[in-house]
Design a protein around this motif. Structure first.
Motif, short mmCIF file in Angstrom:
data_model
loop_
_atom_site.label_atom_id
_atom_site.label_comp_id
_atom_site.label_asym_id
_atom_site.label_seq_id
_atom_site.Cartn_x
_atom_site.Cartn_y
_atom_site.Cartn_z
N UNK A 1 0.83 -1.21 0.00
CA UNK A 1 0.00 0.00 0.00
C UNK A 1 0.86 1.25 0.00
N UNK A 2 1.88 1.26 0.84
CA UNK A 2 2.70 2.46 1.01
C UNK A 2 3.56 2.73 -0.23
N UNK A 3 3.99 1.68 -0.91
CA UNK A 3 4.80 1.89 -2.11
C UNK A 3 3.95 2.23 -3.33
N UNK B 1 -7.06 -1.90 4.30
CA UNK B 1 -6.80 -1.04 3.15
C UNK B 1 -6.02 0.19 3.61
N UNK B 2 -6.52 0.85 4.67
CA UNK B 2 -5.80 1.99 5.22
C UNK B 2 -5.40 1.83 6.68
N UNK B 3 -6.20 1.09 7.47
CA UNK B 3 -5.99 1.07 8.92
C UNK B 3 -4.62 0.51 9.30
N UNK B 4 -4.37 -0.77 9.00
CA UNK B 4 -3.07 -1.33 9.39
C UNK B 4 -1.91 -0.71 8.60
N UNK B 5 -2.05 -0.40 7.30
CA UNK B 5 -0.93 0.27 6.63
C UNK B 5 -0.57 1.62 7.26
N UNK B 6 -1.57 2.36 7.73
CA UNK B 6 -1.26 3.66 8.32
C UNK B 6 -0.64 3.50 9.71
N UNK B 7 -1.01 2.45 10.44
CA UNK B 7 -0.30 2.16 11.69
C UNK B 7 1.17 1.82 11.38
N UNK C 1 2.88 3.01 9.02
CA UNK C 1 3.52 4.27 8.64
C UNK C 1 3.65 5.22 9.82
N UNK C 2 2.87 5.00 10.88
CA UNK C 2 2.92 5.88 12.04
C UNK C 2 1.96 7.05 11.95
#
Length: 505
Positions: free
Chosen positions: A192-194, A218-224, A226-227
């Motif tokens: 997701x981040x890349x 989709x966003x929840x765990x990827x944003x954790x 990323x901080x």
């Protein structure tokens, strides 16, 4: 030593302790505070006999307790099993028994289901209630946290260890527990981040349910990972979503198509300032083309993605620069995931031809819980067989044609319902539509359109449907029957239950 996804919170509590991690209503937790609460809950789980590999059931809404429970399990090697809170007690009972859990966490607002569950035989030893009015035999969530240590749990966790078990929606039968490892979730976050313009300063609103892989990852765990900051809302109210975007300067939002569609109907939509929204992603089912166009016309970067519970979930995404040019596509796979489209003999099909989409990468699930045959059928030589029919265009963009089981064969011709549905969504009085097949002695199958109307006071006939479709699709794809319902049946994740409509046909 690898400590799995629980280590994300540990690291950010050291690197950026005062950064806001989680918001739920009036509660606001920094990374330091959230990590301490997760550690305390993890120690509480251990004190109740939970060990590595044990399953922990959770009947929770989108609250801080759901996130805390997931990460607490991750820190001690237990497996978090979120249960769809819209299920009946019989369906909840099936998951409780199938998962073999001993511990059950629930929100007091869901107490009626739990009270019925107590009357049925299970292996559950302890119930933990989130709320203020627990059953006399229940443990209190906040009391457990208050009594436990804030020290980091010392457990060896590898990326291969399972941390999450999500039950598939079960539209065709009993749901299956898809086992996702720490590595699956971490690689999904990396994908997701890349692929998308994630920043540490991003704020996401998670209103899609956390028992659904889209809400969770989709966003929840990827944003954790990323901080960043996650805002939770336990009730989907279209107007409130727009208010949240405006008030909290939300930068990313994942919703299933039915939710995006609901936003378009909010009165005075234009009065809301949603200019902060930089990532709007739809997934879980095909999004009506009219909904995509609604947001694109208002300058919102709208992405359509494709994924499954079993792929943790990211398989492909149509990026912003191709959104208009490749409308209708679900884009391309991210860096660490490979896709193929194959025929029934597992041979790659030519460009433009339809076949089954298969996926390979570190985001592919470990397997189905206690279902080795189903796992063997789904994963072959490292490739996950999605059951979705798709095609590549000449530039390698993926187009999902339909579910394999939804394809209709009429007079020897293949009809993919999505093709007809997307055209019918442009009809001014059609709110929802599903195309299904029904038995026909002459043609094998014929086509039925099941719709709900924007204005039920205005009639709609099969002749009008045929006139509207004329020149837009081939004659053999035309519906031969029309059924009008107040609303189409959906499962708890918002997918239209075509299996129900086919049975009725």
């Amino acid at each position: 030593m690898v400590k799995g996804i629980g280590n994300w919170l540990t690291k950010y509590s050291e690197l950026d302790p005062e950064n806001l991690a989680l918001i739920y209503k009036e509660k606001r937790y920094t990374y330091k505070h959230l990590n301490e609460r997760v550690n305390q809950l993890a120690h509480a789980f251990v004190s109740l006999g939970i060990r590595k590999g044990d399953r922990v059931n959770a009947l929770l809404l989108n609250t801080n307790e759901s996130i805390e429970s997931m990460f607490a399990c991750a820190k001690i090697g237990a497996i978090f099993v979120p249960i769809n809170f819209r299920l009946s007690v019989e369906e909840v009972h099936y998951i409780v028994n199938d998962s073999g859990a001993n511990l059950f966490i629930y929100d007091e607002r869901l107490k009626p289901v739990v009270d019925e569950l107590r009357l049925i035989k299970t292996r559950l030893l302890d119930y933990i209630q989130v709320g203020t009015t627990p059953h006399e035999d229940d443990l209190k969530y906040e009391e457990l946290i208050a009594a436990a240590s804030k020290e980091e749990p010392a457990y060896d966790i590898s990326l291969d260890d399972v941390h999450l078990m999500m039950y598939t929606s079960g539209t065709t039968g009993r749901p299956k527990g898809a086992m996702l490892s720490h590595g699956n979730t971490q690689w999904n976050a990396i994908n997701c981040i890349t692929f998308m313009p994630f920043k540490k300063s991003d704020i996401t609103l998670t209103v899609a349910p956390l028992f659904h892989i889209g809400g969770m990852s989709v966003f929840t765990t990827p944003l954790f990972y990323k901080g960043g900051t996650i805002i939770l809302d336990d009730t989907f109210d279209p107007r409130r979503v727009l208010e949240n975007i405006q008030e909290e300067k939300i930068t990313s939002l994942f919703l299933v198509p039915a939710m995006w569609q609901a936003l378009t109907t909010v009165e005075n939509f234009e009065q809301f300032d949603i200019s902060s929204l930089q990532l709007a992603v739809s997934g879980g089912a095909p999004c009506p083309i009219t909904v995509i166009e609604f947001f694109q016309s208002r300058g919102i970067p709208f992405y359509e993605g494709f994924g499954l519970t079993e792929t943790a979930p990211f398989v492909s995404l149509l990026d912003e620069k191709n959104t208009l040019r490749k409308n209708g596509s679900v884009g391309k796979a991210p860096v660490h995931t490979d896709v193929r489209i194959v025929d029934p003999n597992d041979r790659d099909v030519p460009v433009g031809k339809v076949g089954e989409l298969i996926v390979q990468g570190p985001n592919i699930m470990v397997g189905y819980w206690n279902k080795p045959e189903a796992t063997k059928e789904a994963i072959k030589d490292g490739w996950f067989y999605t059951g979705d029919l798709a095609k590549f265009d000449e530039e390698g963009f993926i187009y999902i044609v339909d579910r394999k089981k939804d394809m209709i064969i009429t007079g020897g011709e293949n009809v993919y319902p999505i093709e007809v549905e997307q055209v019918l969504y442009r009809h001014p009085n059609i709110r929802e539509v599903a195309i299904v097949g029904y038995p026909d002695e002459k043609w094998g199958e014929s086509i039925k359109a099941v719709v709900s109307l924007n204005d039920p006071t205005q009639s709609l006939t099969l002749e009008e449907i045929e006139k509207f479709l004329s020149g837009k699709i081939a004659r053999y794809k035309m519906p031969k029957q029309l059924v009008i319902l107040d609303q189409l049946p959906r499962n708890a994740t918002g997918k239209i239950l075509k299996v129900v409509l086919r049975k009725e046909a």
